[in-house]
Design an enzyme around this catalytic site. Sequence first.
Site, PDB file in Angstrom:
ATOM      1  N   ASN A 132       0.828  -1.198   0.000  1.00 29.89           N
ATOM      2  CA  ASN A 132       0.000   0.000   0.000  1.00 29.89           C
ATOM      3  C   ASN A 132       0.868   1.256   0.000  1.00 29.89           C
ATOM      4  OD1 ASN A 132      -0.225  -1.320   2.892  1.00 29.89           O
ATOM      5  ND2 ASN A 132      -0.678   0.815   3.330  1.00 29.89           N
ATOM      6  N   ASP A 133       0.765   2.151   0.964  1.00 27.22           N
ATOM      7  CA  ASP A 133       1.294   3.509   0.859  1.00 27.22           C
ATOM      8  C   ASP A 133       2.762   3.584   0.424  1.00 27.22           C
ATOM      9  OD1 ASP A 133      -1.064   3.562   2.248  1.00 27.22           O
ATOM     10  OD2 ASP A 133      -0.347   4.818   3.875  1.00 27.22           O
ATOM     11  N   THR A 194       3.504   4.429   7.753  1.00 31.23           N
ATOM     12  CA  THR A 194       3.937   5.424   6.768  1.00 31.23           C
ATOM     13  C   THR A 194       4.854   6.485   7.362  1.00 31.23           C
ATOM     14  OG1 THR A 194       1.937   5.069   5.490  1.00 31.23           O
ATOM     15  CG2 THR A 194       3.070   7.136   5.133  1.00 31.23           C
TER      16      THR A 194
END
Length: 651
Positions: A132-133, A194
């Site tokens: 993901n991120d 993140t």
Amino acid sequence: MEDPITKSQYPYTHLPDGENVPSYAAPPADQHSRRRSLTFVVSISAILAVCLIMSTMFLFPTSDYGAVEKSTVLPEETVEVEPRGVAEGVSMKSFRRPSLGAEPPANYPWNSNVLSWQRSSFHFQPNQNWMNDPNGPLFYKGWYHLFYQYNPDGAIWGDKIVWGHAVSSDLIHWNHLPVAMVTDQWYDVNGVWTGSATILPDGQIVMLYTGSTNESVQVQNLAYPADPSDPLLVEWVKYPGNPVLVPPPGIDFKDFRDPTTAWRTPEGKWRLIIGSKLNKTGISLVYDTVDFKKFTLLDGVLHAVHGTGMWECVDFYPVSKFGENGLDTSFNGNGVKHVMKASLDDDRNDYYAIGTYDSVLGTWVPDNPELDVGIGLRYDYGIYYASKTFYDSNKKRRVLWSWIKETDSEISDVRKGWASVQGIPRTILFDHKTGSNLLQWPVEEVNKLRSNKTVFENVEINAGAVVPLEISSGSQLDITAEFEVDKESLERVQKTNEVYECKNSGGASGRGALGPFGLLILADKDRSEQTPIYFYIAKGSDGNLKTFFCADHTRSSEATDVDKEIYGSTVPVLRGEKLTVRILVDHSIVESFSQGGRTCITSRVYPTKAIYSNAKVFLFNNATEAKITASLNIWQMNTAQRQTGFTNLVM
């Protein structure tokens, strides 16, 4: 700043256990961050106004689909029950289609040939598993680095997310390196989440990231390269005094994440923001630091918008009002605007606003309150989230990365063995012509993948017509197109009070005087599967034209367990401009840019028949009155190189 920590000074340690694990209630003694009450935000948010968001089939033949090879369906226990990530304190990491009834759609009997086709050819993704991120992108000693959220154990989001790592010399061809940071400390045992990189004037790199502690508290941690002389930055060391920041009073333990790249203040300190919320008010907390180990929480917030909910993956950076280059994050002065961006946990979209930053007061004000963060402009009106920019000192540009999630079923992802990709890196510029939005455009390096150009000039498309475009395959394409509506049609159309919105319009099958018209991509020869990317022009009661740019997924696939929404928004079109679009087709990932990148739409498309050489492209005009002329360039796109390890890397 102290000397950089080396691996020999502070080697990785085993996860502490039992009474040796510090608790959130008693942070480490060397935690020196100064915390101040945030009750002032309640009064600020109370006066912030919330603005409302602007708010027959296609005449194409259909055909019965043929038999599909049956595959073994995974056991029921692999089916998602609860949204992934929400209970753990991050945005939803599993796709939820709008409910059309009491029962979820049946899983489509995908075969391996179709699932293999869905994998990208030139978008970044790891060899397998969940991603993901984007995290901490930077350019360092000749290499572009991308770190990213990664589950080494499978194709779904998990509670042991680590940092994957890859390097590239051109942002297109990538080498996958070993995992950069893992869940090996009490302060990130439930996830290395993140973060952002800051490059200091002397070249040192500091990486701040969110960790989920042994008690699932979101804290901020500091890491350094183990060997700053290594251009590949393979090994990382975590600061032994972590966490350097914990949630301040008034902030929930799970509402404190995603620190930005830091920038210099007039006093010579470093400043950064962290996303959070108070009740339903999204906020950006502001911290100053000298050494990235001790922090001061400033009074006030950089910005807050009532009703927008939790802000995550916040970003803040300058753009030039006049120049054509990107700006370093610390740049400020005349002719500079600042962009505030937040990923909204509530609707999982990335919003931005352009405004004025006061570096002395530590505040930012949007130029247009009606286009404030979370209620106005978006980077992308499709599947695009958790984005992050960095300043590319190599080419003096600001580059945008973003996570593109899957919109099929988790069962399909597990069968494929992977889930999610990164968007093509985009350059970010202030739109000098409109003065009110950003321009996003694929980095120039992607053009190196172009081959076998086909040109179509001045193709006339009468009302209701569909025109096939003869190309070898529509699975990997770069398309640029110009559309021109004949002036008589524009003048002849009567003023109306028509209210149009891509999402609720009926898609490309709806018909109006001046639209829809555009391209059908990933279409089979009978057009039983097709994904229209199109324009729609509405003439208001004042006689002014309003242009919409949309992507219709309703007939993108004959499968029942995939997203079939209609996406899009308005796009500014200035007097004398033709309507333009660029579309990057990379199997199941489609990125569309209208009017030079004023409005963008990212699509995930899962056809069952319009794949490989059966993927076709058509022009269409479903308007009732307008005659359209189109000119196009279509390139086949080569596959980007992907390698694992250090093969052919020049150290």
